[in-house]
Design an enzyme around this catalytic site. Structure first.
Site, PDB file in Angstrom:
ATOM      1  N   GLU A 169      23.848  -1.196   0.652  1.00 21.27           N
ATOM      2  CA  GLU A 169      23.622  -2.569   1.087  1.00 21.27           C
ATOM      3  C   GLU A 169      23.238  -2.640   2.561  1.00 21.27           C
ATOM      4  O   GLU A 169      24.060  -2.360   3.438  1.00 21.27           O
ATOM      5  CB  GLU A 169      24.878  -3.415   0.856  1.00 21.27           C
ATOM      6  CG  GLU A 169      24.663  -4.873   1.236  1.00 21.27           C
ATOM      7  CD  GLU A 169      25.856  -5.754   0.951  1.00 21.27           C
ATOM      8  OE1 GLU A 169      25.656  -6.974   0.833  1.00 21.27           O
ATOM      9  OE2 GLU A 169      26.986  -5.222   0.842  1.00 21.27           O
ATOM     10  N   GLU A 268      26.706 -13.632  -4.216  1.00 18.43           N
ATOM     11  CA  GLU A 268      27.604 -13.241  -3.123  1.00 18.43           C
ATOM     12  C   GLU A 268      27.462 -14.222  -1.952  1.00 18.43           C
ATOM     13  O   GLU A 268      26.925 -13.893  -0.896  1.00 18.43           O
ATOM     14  CB  GLU A 268      27.307 -11.816  -2.656  1.00 18.43           C
ATOM     15  CG  GLU A 268      28.472 -11.247  -1.855  1.00 18.43           C
ATOM     16  CD  GLU A 268      28.081 -10.026  -1.038  1.00 18.43           C
ATOM     17  OE1 GLU A 268      28.957  -9.159  -0.872  1.00 18.43           O
ATOM     18  OE2 GLU A 268      26.955  -9.948  -0.543  1.00 18.43           O
TER      19      GLU A 268
END
Length: 295
Positions: A169, A268
């Site tokens: 990420e 998210e």
């Protein structure tokens, strides 16, 4: 009535806490009733972390095996998939664990994500979010990159055959975080050369760091395994910021069909409005953004 979505959006535990209650099992059942077919969890908790990260989930690595087993069983019964989850940081604030190349630091990194693999197997997750922490400003960027590749290759030997993918990420939370762009992530994944190491294309972070989401998405498409959603500014639901998510979702849908790929898109982000009204707004925003086939 259960909604039908064109893409596999994955709320996190806590997305509907006001309408479904605090019990994670009740939340999972409620999300299934709404038509969601996957969930994710980006929460984490530790005494040394001075803020509450559980707004993004309960923290799978903080839960006893009995809770994890019940979550896995419930999702299996509901035919839901477990998306990615965050492994609790070893220290806070983050430091140069991976980029330093120091053996003792790499052991911390390997141990952390080896434990993450154990949790993934327990909850039938196919993805584990991996972060590469901070720059080591004493070293050239090329050496730091080589150290990250070496550490990931060692982890891939452990993950090999597990069916679990580490998704790297890129982050925007702090200027010292090492992994920042889609193409940097692509370079590392190509160098690692394993199906167990791919890109988590987090659209909130990448909008902040580089923009041109569709352009960069296409550039690194072959190495993407997972998407995450969040508008900018505010890290909230579609329709609340500068990203045209209806257009982005349409592009992901069409390119996925063309390349025979299937993605979970993790939600998210926070709700822009608190309470039950905010959760109604959250659902409405996804129903609206998912109407891209009608345009």
């Amino acid at each position: 009535m259960q909604n039908k979505f064109n893409l596999k959006y994955a709320p996190h535990l806590g997305s509907f806490v006001y309408t479904a209650g605090k019990n994670p099992i009740d939340q999972i059942k409620y999300m299934a009733d709404l038509g969601f077919t996957a969930i994710e969890d980006s929460g984490f908790k530790a005494d040394y972390i001075p803020f509450d990260a559980t707004k993004m989930g309960i923290g799978m690595c903080n839960q006893p095996n009995s809770v994890l087993d019940e979550i896995a069983s419930t999702m299996t019964k509901l035919n839901m998939e477990m998306g990615t989850f965050v492994v609790t940081p070893h220290v806070w604030p983050p430091i140069e664990i991976v980029t330093s190349g120091k053996p003792e630091m790499h052991r911390i990194f390997i141990d952390k994500y080896t434990k993450g693999l154990e949790v993934a197997k327990r909850i039938n997750a196919k993805y584990v979010t991996v972060t590469l922490d901070c720059y080591d400003r004493s070293l050239p960027i090329e050496m730091q990159t080589a150290h990250a590749i070496d550490a990931l290759k060692r982890l891939c030997d452990i993950y090999d055959g597990s069916g679990v993918t580490m998704v790297l990420e890129p982050l925007s939370d702090h200027h010292e975080l090492f992994l920042r762009t889609a193409v940097q992530s692509y370079m590392i994944c190509r160098a690692v050369g394993s199906d167990n190491c791919k890109i988590l294309f987090d659209m909130f972070h990448l909008q902040k760091n580089e923009g041109r989401l569709i352009y960069h998405m296409d550039m690194v498409w072959d190495e993407i395994a997972y998407f995450q959603i969040g508008n900018e500014p505010g890290r909230t639901e579609p329709g609340t910021g500068e990203i045209d998510y209806k257009n982005v979702f349409k592009h992901i849908y069409e390119k996925s069909k063309a390349t025979n790929k299937n993605f979970i898109l993790g939600m998210e982000h926070f709700n822009s409005t608190e309470g039950a009204e905010g959760e109604k707004k959250l659902l409405k925003s996804y129903l609206e953004a998912d109407k891209f086939l009608n345009d």
